[in-house]
Write an enzyme that holds these catalytic residues in place. Structure first.
Site, PDB file in Angstrom:
ATOM      1  N   SER A 111       0.832  -1.201   0.000  1.00 44.35           N
ATOM      2  CA  SER A 111       0.000   0.000   0.000  1.00 44.35           C
ATOM      3  C   SER A 111       0.872   1.259   0.000  1.00 44.35           C
ATOM      4  O   SER A 111       1.650   1.467  -0.936  1.00 44.35           O
ATOM      5  CB  SER A 111      -0.957  -0.055   1.196  1.00 44.35           C
ATOM      6  OG  SER A 111      -1.980   0.896   1.089  1.00 44.35           O
ATOM      7  N   HIS A 160      -8.079  -4.946  -0.468  1.00 43.71           N
ATOM      8  CA  HIS A 160      -6.937  -4.225   0.084  1.00 43.71           C
ATOM      9  C   HIS A 160      -6.711  -4.673   1.538  1.00 43.71           C
ATOM     10  O   HIS A 160      -7.652  -4.839   2.302  1.00 43.71           O
ATOM     11  CB  HIS A 160      -7.201  -2.728   0.046  1.00 43.71           C
ATOM     12  CG  HIS A 160      -5.979  -1.902   0.220  1.00 43.71           C
ATOM     13  ND1 HIS A 160      -5.115  -1.625  -0.815  1.00 43.71           N
ATOM     14  CD2 HIS A 160      -5.468  -1.297   1.312  1.00 43.71           C
ATOM     15  CE1 HIS A 160      -4.124  -0.881  -0.375  1.00 43.71           C
ATOM     16  NE2 HIS A 160      -4.311  -0.657   0.918  1.00 43.71           N
ATOM     17  N   ASP A 196     -10.187  -3.658  -5.251  1.00 46.58           N
ATOM     18  CA  ASP A 196      -9.380  -2.604  -4.649  1.00 46.58           C
ATOM     19  C   ASP A 196      -9.264  -1.482  -5.670  1.00 46.58           C
ATOM     20  O   ASP A 196      -8.852  -1.727  -6.810  1.00 46.58           O
ATOM     21  CB  ASP A 196      -7.999  -3.163  -4.305  1.00 46.58           C
ATOM     22  CG  ASP A 196      -7.060  -2.153  -3.657  1.00 46.58           C
ATOM     23  OD1 ASP A 196      -7.394  -0.954  -3.620  1.00 46.58           O
ATOM     24  OD2 ASP A 196      -5.985  -2.575  -3.204  1.00 46.58           O
TER      25      ASP A 196
END
Length: 313
Positions: free
Chosen positions: A156, A280, A250
């Site tokens: 991320s 995610h 996501d």
């Protein structure tokens, strides 16, 4: 509107519901201290411990102005093949050494690499480029004082930092020999692709992405700043072999494909895997969801291959 009842299986829904019980979807509306407390508690609930055969040391990298805490995970069974600089996720607002402690330990054990988790500075106390500066300081620490080849990795927000370091160090004598990016946010076009089809995905929405982007920028104009968004780079030549792993459900998924295509177009090596039905943050589901378990195995295998200079794709 995307029908997630058809894309997401029962195991993954159970993971989503368990996550939401600790970290509700409206957490970004809480105070920063509140967000961090909620996130830290959630991470503790999912913590899986350390595998056997890993030595762990918590220390710090000194800079001219501050210290950057790091945690080093070293396999004890054999000499490590490479040093992985790992940058944790959390939107540049939450997370730290504890939030990804078990992930880093398992990555070290499975890949046969030393993994160094970097506790970069967070927003809003330290807006951009503080986190990037700390990531670069970690690279210099590894390049100047460690003999092992360097790999870059992160999930991320951490995937963003890993890629940004790769772009800014590609001409360095100790440039990374590879990078592994896990559902990274790279600053892609929000008017198309997954940003549209998965704008309201479970676990991460475009509203969340906008919140984290704006708080990181701190009001500054970040247009064209590759250290903020690697996809701003118009020259993706000379980057290390790159493996990008994304989640289908996501909004960030299209960033992985776009980044892969940029590197391939520039003559580099890159591959991306979009994990079907995953969301995610699924790294925390690697022990409870079969799809996540298989994906984590691919991440570990990719790290091990890159560490040995191999490209099996």
């Amino acid at each position: 509107m995307t029908d997630y009842t058809k894309l997401i299986d029962a195991e993954t829904w159970a993971f989503i519901e368990r996550t939401n019980s600790f970290y509700p979807p409206d957490t970004i509306d809480a105070t920063i201290d509140g967000q961090r407390a909620i996130y830290d508690r959630m991470c503790r609930e999912f913590h899986a411990g350390h595998p056997d055969g890993i030595a762990v040391e918590t220390t710090a990298i000194g800079t001219a102005t501050h210290s950057i805490p790091i945690r080093i995970y070293t396999p004890t069974a054999a000499a490590p093949a490479a040093l992985v600089l790992y940058f944790h996720g959390g939107g540049f607002v939450v997370g730290g050494l504890e939030s990804h402690d078990d992930v880093c330990a398992e990555l070290a054990k499975g890949s046969g690499c030393t993994v160094v988790s970097v506790d970069y500075r967070l927003c809003p106390e330290h807006v951009h480029p503080a986190a990037f500066d700390d990531a670069m300081a970690a690279f210099r620490w590894a390049a100047d004082g460690q003999a092992l080849p360097i790999l870059l990795a992160g999930d991320s927000a951490g995937g963003n930092l890993a890629a940004a370091v790769a772009h800014h160090t590609r001409g360095h004598p100790r440039a990374a020999i590879g990078q592994v990016l896990i559902y990274p946010g790279l600053g892609g076009d929000q008017t198309r692709g997954s940003y549209v089809t998965h704008a309201e995905a479970p676990m991460l929405s475009v509203r969340d992405i906008d919140f984290y982007r704006d708080i990181r920028a701190g009001g500054a104009d970040i247009t064209g700043d590759v250290s903020f968004a690697p996809l701003f780079d118009t020259d993706c030549s000379g980057l290390p072999p790159t493996v990008v792993v994304t989640a289908q459900c996501d909004p960030l998924s299209s960033d992985g494909e776009a980044y892969r295509d940029r590197i391939l177009a520039a003559g580099g090596k890159a591959v991306s895997f979009e994990e079907a039905g995953l969301v995610h943050g699924y790294l925390r589901a690697r022990h409870s969801v079969e799809r996540a378990r298989q994906s984590f195995a691919r991440i570990v295998a990719a790290t091990a291959s890159l560490a040995k200079g191999a490209w099996p794709y």
